[in-house]
Scaffold this active site. Structure first.
Site, PDB file in Angstrom:
ATOM      1  N   ILE A  38       5.664  53.409  23.633  1.00 30.64           N
ATOM      2  CA  ILE A  38       4.134  53.768  23.036  1.00 30.64           C
ATOM      3  C   ILE A  38       3.789  52.442  22.491  1.00 30.64           C
ATOM      4  CG2 ILE A  38       2.571  55.311  21.513  1.00 30.64           C
ATOM      5  CD1 ILE A  38       4.101  57.056  23.729  1.00 30.64           C
ATOM      6  N   HIS A  39       2.545  51.981  23.117  1.00 30.90           N
ATOM      7  CA  HIS A  39       2.181  50.878  22.258  1.00 30.90           C
ATOM      8  C   HIS A  39       0.463  50.568  22.260  1.00 30.90           C
ATOM      9  CE1 HIS A  39       2.055  49.135  26.371  1.00 30.90           C
ATOM     10  NE2 HIS A  39       1.256  48.160  25.926  1.00 30.90           N
ATOM     11  N   ARG A  40      -0.300  51.690  23.320  1.00 33.12           N
ATOM     12  CA  ARG A  40      -1.676  51.371  23.483  1.00 33.12           C
ATOM     13  C   ARG A  40      -2.316  51.787  22.323  1.00 33.12           C
ATOM     14  NH1 ARG A  40      -2.560  49.141  28.158  1.00 33.12           N
ATOM     15  NH2 ARG A  40      -0.898  50.097  29.560  1.00 33.12           N
ATOM     16  N   ASP A  44       3.064  55.192  27.572  1.00 31.01           N
ATOM     17  CA  ASP A  44       1.722  54.919  27.958  1.00 31.01           C
ATOM     18  C   ASP A  44       1.649  53.394  28.553  1.00 31.01           C
ATOM     19  OD1 ASP A  44       2.124  53.174  25.949  1.00 31.01           O
ATOM     20  OD2 ASP A  44       0.826  54.160  24.533  1.00 31.01           O
TER      21      ASP A  44
END
Ligand code: UD1
Length: 354
Positions: free
Chosen positions: A201-203, A275
């Protein structure tokens, strides 16, 4: 002929690997690293594991707000382009490094080729969407990974400059998949094949609002198998700031993996939750079911073929999506046959070599 590649962020190093190899003996290749990603695990390991030549220039721009980061790259790249005097600048994907390189080159009348052209999420909140659209319209040659990308370019009046080359990430992934299988690379500690999920998850849309990030972590923590959470530095920093436990329930947070270890971990997992753009596609190519925590995707083929499910506002749907039965087998190859890098170099030589 002198081709200058500009890279800066993790997925661009992966795309550079097969291009650098295909370029050997056909063109002089100058590599510029903007320094957008700089940690050992975000940058150096990719050059080492994928046998990419050392960059000829490194701008060491580092992190920052979008305008400051892109602006610093723009100024630095202009000097490098004047010094290296390439026949064409090749830019990759959709990061701030991509846009900065495209703008720096057109301003001083150096032709630009865009690899991974034509992708659209149609979500203008994503920095990547501006970067893609602006780069495509600034470029002289558009190298598209898929027919869907070609169709978007045609709609925007760019068909004359577009060539379908396939996806260079397919080239790398197939090569690395075969290598790690032959070498029997071990799985991350404590995990058994087929009995865990891999997650990234990094957005900004998922990490920056503490309530949203907390809800995503809560949903992941209740999954029915262990979840190996490969934590991007931004995720770690924001979770710590907001007191969110990345080791709750099923979750175990770990540092990002080097590319061969990542491919091995995904290939042997029960599913991917992400993501990331690249990982949705890599999961599909490895035929691992993917669940994407976003409202839309650029890689629509993965959804149409049943291997990717989008979950966004209603996170109570996450467990059902992740734990769904394995999708129907498919032998579709929407992202090419693993020879996209060669086609890319051929297209560059044809367009700019004479
Ligand atoms: C960037 C790209 C994104 C891509 C992703 C791949 C843009 C706008 N976004 O996002 O499209 O999917 O790379 O990973 O270009 N940081 C470190 N060490 C590093 C790099 C970053 O600690 O080596 C931290 C910094 O706190 C930084 C934050 O991560 O502020 C975000 O890094 P940045 O390069 O701005 O964007 P990414 O989220 O990595």
């Amino acid at each position: 002929m002198r081709i200058l590649s500009v890279v800066g962020a993790r997925p661009q190093f992966v795309k550079l690997a097969p291009i650098a190899k295909a370029m050997e003996g056909h063109a002089e290749h100058v590599i510029v690293h903007t320094g957008q990603h700089y940690d050992e695990l975000m940058s150096d390991v990719f050059f080492r594991d994928l046998a990419i030549p050392e960059p000829d220039y490194n701008l060491a721009v580092g992190s920052g707000k979008h305008g400051a980061q892109t602006g610093a790259m723009l100024a630095g790249l202009e000097k490098v382009f004047e010094d290296a005097a390439p026949d064409v600048v090749l830019v990759y994907g959709d990061t701030n490094s991509t846009l900065a390189a495209a703008v720096a080159a057109v301003k001083i009348h150096i032709p630009v080729a865009h690899l991974e052209a034509g992708l659209r999420s149609f979500n203008r909140r994503m920095p990547e969407e501006h970067n893609r659209v602006l780069t495509d319209h600034a470029s002289d040659l558009l190298l598209s990974p898929s027919q869907v990308g070609m169709d978007h370019l045609a709609v925007e009046g760019l068909a004359d400059k577009s060539v379908l080359v396939g996806d260079v990430m397919t080239d790398v992934l197939y090569a690395v998949r075969d290598k790690v299988a032959a070498e029997h690379l071990p799985l991350p500690e404590g995990l058994n094949a087929g009995e865990y999920y891999v997650c990234t998850i990094h957005r900004p849309d998922n990490t920056d609002d503490p309530a949203r990030l907390g809800a995503i972590v809560d949903a992941l923590a209740t999954l029915d198998k262990p979840v190996l959470l490969l934590a991007h530095p931004r995720l770690r920093a924001l979770a710590e700031k907001h007191g969110i436990d990345l080791n709750a329930g099923s979750l175990t947070a770990s540092a990002p993996l080097a590319y061969p270890e990542l491919v091995n971990a995904v290939a042997n997992s029960a599913g991917m939750v992400t993501d990331s753009g690249g990982l949705q596609k890599e999961a599909f190519l490895l035929r691992v079911p993917c669940t994407t925590i976003r409202a839309e995707t650029e890689w629509v083929e993965t959804v149409e073929l049943g291997w990717n499910v989008l979950v966004n506002s209603d996170l109570s749907e996450l467990a059902t999506a992740v734990q769904r039965p394995t999708p129907a087998p498919t032998d579709a190859t929407p992202y090419g046959d693993g020879h996209a890098a060669q086609r890319t170099v051929d297209a560059l030589l044809e367009a700019f070599g004479g």
